[in-house]
Design an enzyme around this catalytic site. Sequence first.
Site, PDB file in Angstrom:
ATOM      1  CG  HIS A  83      38.472  63.155  33.977  1.00  0.00           C
ATOM      2  ND1 HIS A  83      39.175  62.481  35.087  1.00  0.00           N
ATOM      3  CD2 HIS A  83      39.108  63.733  33.035  1.00  0.00           C
ATOM      4  CE1 HIS A  83      40.688  62.833  34.474  1.00  0.00           C
ATOM      5  NE2 HIS A  83      40.485  63.489  33.467  1.00  0.00           N
ATOM      6  N   GLY A  98      43.593  60.375  33.349  1.00  0.00           N
ATOM      7  CA  GLY A  98      44.355  60.096  34.567  1.00  0.00           C
ATOM      8  C   GLY A  98      44.791  61.132  35.425  1.00  0.00           C
ATOM      9  CG  LEU A 155      41.175  55.933  34.904  1.00  0.00           C
ATOM     10  CD1 LEU A 155      40.353  56.341  36.369  1.00  0.00           C
ATOM     11  CD2 LEU A 155      42.363  55.992  35.541  1.00  0.00           C
ATOM     12  CG  ASP A 156      39.556  59.329  33.831  1.00  0.00           C
ATOM     13  OD1 ASP A 156      38.687  59.324  34.711  1.00  0.00           O
ATOM     14  OD2 ASP A 156      40.706  59.655  33.944  1.00  0.00           O
ATOM     15  CD  GLN A 157      39.181  55.787  27.804  1.00  0.00           C
ATOM     16  OE1 GLN A 157      38.462  56.060  26.770  1.00  0.00           O
ATOM     17  NE2 GLN A 157      40.373  56.523  28.038  1.00  0.00           N
TER      18      GLN A 157
END
Lengths: 286, 286, 286, 286
Positions: D194, D203, D229-231
């Site tokens: 990311h 995001g 998401l992205d976690q």
Amino acid sequence: MSSSHRYTLSLSCPDRVGVVAAVSGFLAQNQGWITEANHHADASAMRFFMRQEILADSLSFGIEALRDKFAPIATEFDMDWQISDSARKKRVVILVSKQEHCLYDLLARWQSGDLDIEIPCVISNHETFRGFVEWHGIPFHLVPVTPENKPQAYAKVEELFREAQGDVMVLARYMQILSPELCANHPGRIINIHHSFLPSFVGAKPYHQAHEKGVKLIGATCHYVTSDLDQGPIIEQDVIRVDHSDAPEDLVRYGKDIEKAVLARGLRYHLEDRVLVHGNKTVVFR
Amino acid sequence: MSSSHRYTLSLSCPDRVGVVAAVSGFLAQNQGWITEANHHADASAMRFFMRQEILADSLSFGIEALRDKFAPIATEFDMDWQISDSARKKRVVILVSKQEHCLYDLLARWQSGDLDIEIPCVISNHETFRGFVEWHGIPFHLVPVTPENKPQAYAKVEELFREAQGDVMVLARYMQILSPELCANHPGRIINIHHSFLPSFVGAKPYHQAHEKGVKLIGATCHYVTSDLDQGPIIEQDVIRVDHSDAPEDLVRYGKDIEKAVLARGLRYHLEDRVLVHGNKTVVFR
Amino acid sequence: MSSSHRYTLSLSCPDRVGVVAAVSGFLAQNQGWITEANHHADASAMRFFMRQEILADSLSFGIEALRDKFAPIATEFDMDWQISDSARKKRVVILVSKQEHCLYDLLARWQSGDLDIEIPCVISNHETFRGFVEWHGIPFHLVPVTPENKPQAYAKVEELFREAQGDVMVLARYMQILSPELCANHPGRIINIHHSFLPSFVGAKPYHQAHEKGVKLIGATCHYVTSDLDQGPIIEQDVIRVDHSDAPEDLVRYGKDIEKAVLARGLRYHLEDRVLVHGNKTVVFR
Amino acid sequence: MSSSHRYTLSLSCPDRVGVVAAVSGFLAQNQGWITEANHHADASAMRFFMRQEILADSLSFGIEALRDKFAPIATEFDMDWQISDSARKKRVVILVSKQEHCLYDLLARWQSGDLDIEIPCVISNHETFRGFVEWHGIPFHLVPVTPENKPQAYAKVEELFREAQGDVMVLARYMQILSPELCANHPGRIINIHHSFLPSFVGAKPYHQAHEKGVKLIGATCHYVTSDLDQGPIIEQDVIRVDHSDAPEDLVRYGKDIEKAVLARGLRYHLEDRVLVHGNKTVVFR
């Protein structure tokens, strides 16, 4: 007005009152729109360094006229100067040996346009990367180097560089020591990446020297090549942490990441006329 | 000619052709010797930022005359501007609570002259460091803060700051949230060190938040205080590597090293007029 | 069961099958609860290094019994070993000259308990910090050093170190070269902070050497002192970025931040028995 | 005895006395030569993590027998465990979109053998890199993704991954959000890079968010993909310094260097079984 077409004026001169006023007055008088400006006064050398980026379209004339009109000021202040045009891509000749990392890295940046350059050719003393380079549509020249043929080999390299109308020669882990003549003929135009944090570990096998010494960080140095091995003006350096558990082979592997990053940064600074050499040191306007 | 006595002109204004020419022409006309110059053009905001250091003795007049003579140019270009004098030490009021690291660090820099400032007083909500501060010959004021007395407490802090003729208030891990009034009354003059890499981990116990999240780096942020908690313009940030073996207490301990370093750098930038605020962001001419 | 009272076993021995099994079997047999364990096998030296932290209260006996019971294993595997007790604070004698940064930094860490040590005394060749040290309740000894009195001066330093029952001597920018005898008498117990990224810039005025060379990063090195100047085993290093605009005085100032951070980390590693010396290199179990 | 053929045992289990003794006793009994060992006790979770590298040739039996013999110990201590064999190259399926940097970087490492893996195929939603990938002799699959065809597209991706007998799926700036099913089916086997220092700037367009916020460092995060998401659990992170003069496009360009470096490190840790997941966090034995 195109924001990407720019002229870059870079200069150095003896320091005195009025340099900035003269240059910026000249630009303002001609409606020159400055997008980036850097200055450095070296108090001990009493020398002044300057770089200006100007929107090309803000001027009512072209680069040749700009050079003509600026020349009297340059003469008055005894400047070393140049004006380059972002519309003319610089021509970068890459020299490699058998290590892949810097070559892949540079071609990736060129492929995407992040490095806005021409690569007229790649020169190598091994066939290793012929296919890879040619696949990218870039001519590849094999110039074998042996203890016996060095003068001829480097004469050939120089000939290829001239034919390619190269602006800069990049030793992307070329692993060969260029001839003094070649170095002397192109001062400030040959860029090397050395695999140590200079001045530590000059010469061969720096990672093994670093391992032997037990240092806790290893580094890489991007510098201009002079005839004095690993002693040319330093453009950029960086380091990475290592520890006791790392064998020399690990250092070699980690080092690659630093080498390619430092070379890419140093090369970019050079290409954007951000590097001004004075004596054996550089001013780098990042 | 003293090389250490300098005037620093810092300004921002709408960007247009001729700003640099006007400023540098003015300085050259008055024999002003520029020792350091920085420019930044913010293309999206169409705003121009500039900082010039001038040798005081190169001018034939003093700072008041300099301000008077420069004012018409400032008006013409609609500048936010100031000129400061290195001979006048800035007055830094330090607020602390019970943590030692930033306080010791700042006093060490002050003691050695590395930070060329006056510290008219230290204010704290605890007695912890009275002895240490007073030993250095600096007045120490206890202003207890409780949930009930906040308005009065911050009124007292503000009164002490004014009496001390403070130029800047430094929250050296003060651990209290200032009143909105106090923040609003001194925009760009209150500096905080927050113990996280903002915008991550706003608010209380950021190291515990970081531990919970499992991040591999922790950081600290030096910023101007506004009435919006931990949201003011960022001056400086840095990080340090951590790993799974570090408990929250370890992060707190490592974090101290980053906090004091980041605060010291951010404060220095501010004191040297290197920080220009625009909206909620800063230009920092390092 | 107190989680903070711990025994730390550190050892090295010729590498062979069964070392870990023997040590961990011994600990398990005695219900020893391991909170942290590190291993390193040096393949080229065929030597094995290990560090174990054990909860003191998990054993049914004390440290002397632990040493007695472990001794046969140590003998069997030909170990260099030691077991230390977190309940016994190490005694750190600090030597300073006229620079403040490392001294303030160490005392701040000691004051807050971050460094869980005793400081039986500070020794200096100048009176500069007497008041500051004594304010902290720490005895201060002046031992002037002149070209003529060196043998006597270092004999005095050694005498003070012995009287103080010091475990480790820290040269916190002491700026004097200890006598070979003093170095030889305390191998692995004298820690220095050198103000360069060794092996670059050995000797005097390293920041001026760095400026002259035009390096883009400067560093600091924490190492054990041997009679070979600046050549002892390296414990920790770090660097900070500089550029052409930094004068030697700026490098000196930036360098202080790196010096104190590197010294504090290196000293902590030593105090927690994380550093094992082998030849002229260290294993550092962070 | 080959030093490069190794078995790697990695495990976690409830923490209690005797885990290390049992494992190392077992290995010693079978003449297992340990070349690298790591331990971590998570005091708050009361869980123990361990990784051991063993020379394969030091054992008189093969990996299947090793697993059989070890199984009773694993059961006794309630371990999550696995043993991998360095002789079996892991199969890495790479997903890309139109950005070149991570792909070139991974293929360079694979080409030189620095990453000792198989790449059974590359999957993309664009044709951009077909030629480049196929030139390397690696199959390339186009799987277009549109708002309408997502379920089918990800079913196709999953089918290709299974056919390729992939061990791990690497999202090398794939720029698409995988379906929750695909994520759920392969926990700990899908790795993403990311382009921010998470948890900041989750995001879309994180570099633009970073520019808007005025942060002084930007970063990248390598993490396992979960349906959140992205976690997912963070494996590795790093940052690079930026300043006011950098436009969002500059951040994007600088960010690429951090992204590819962080992805390469995170992937290597995963491939070498150095990453143990516990809850939403990782233990990374570097």
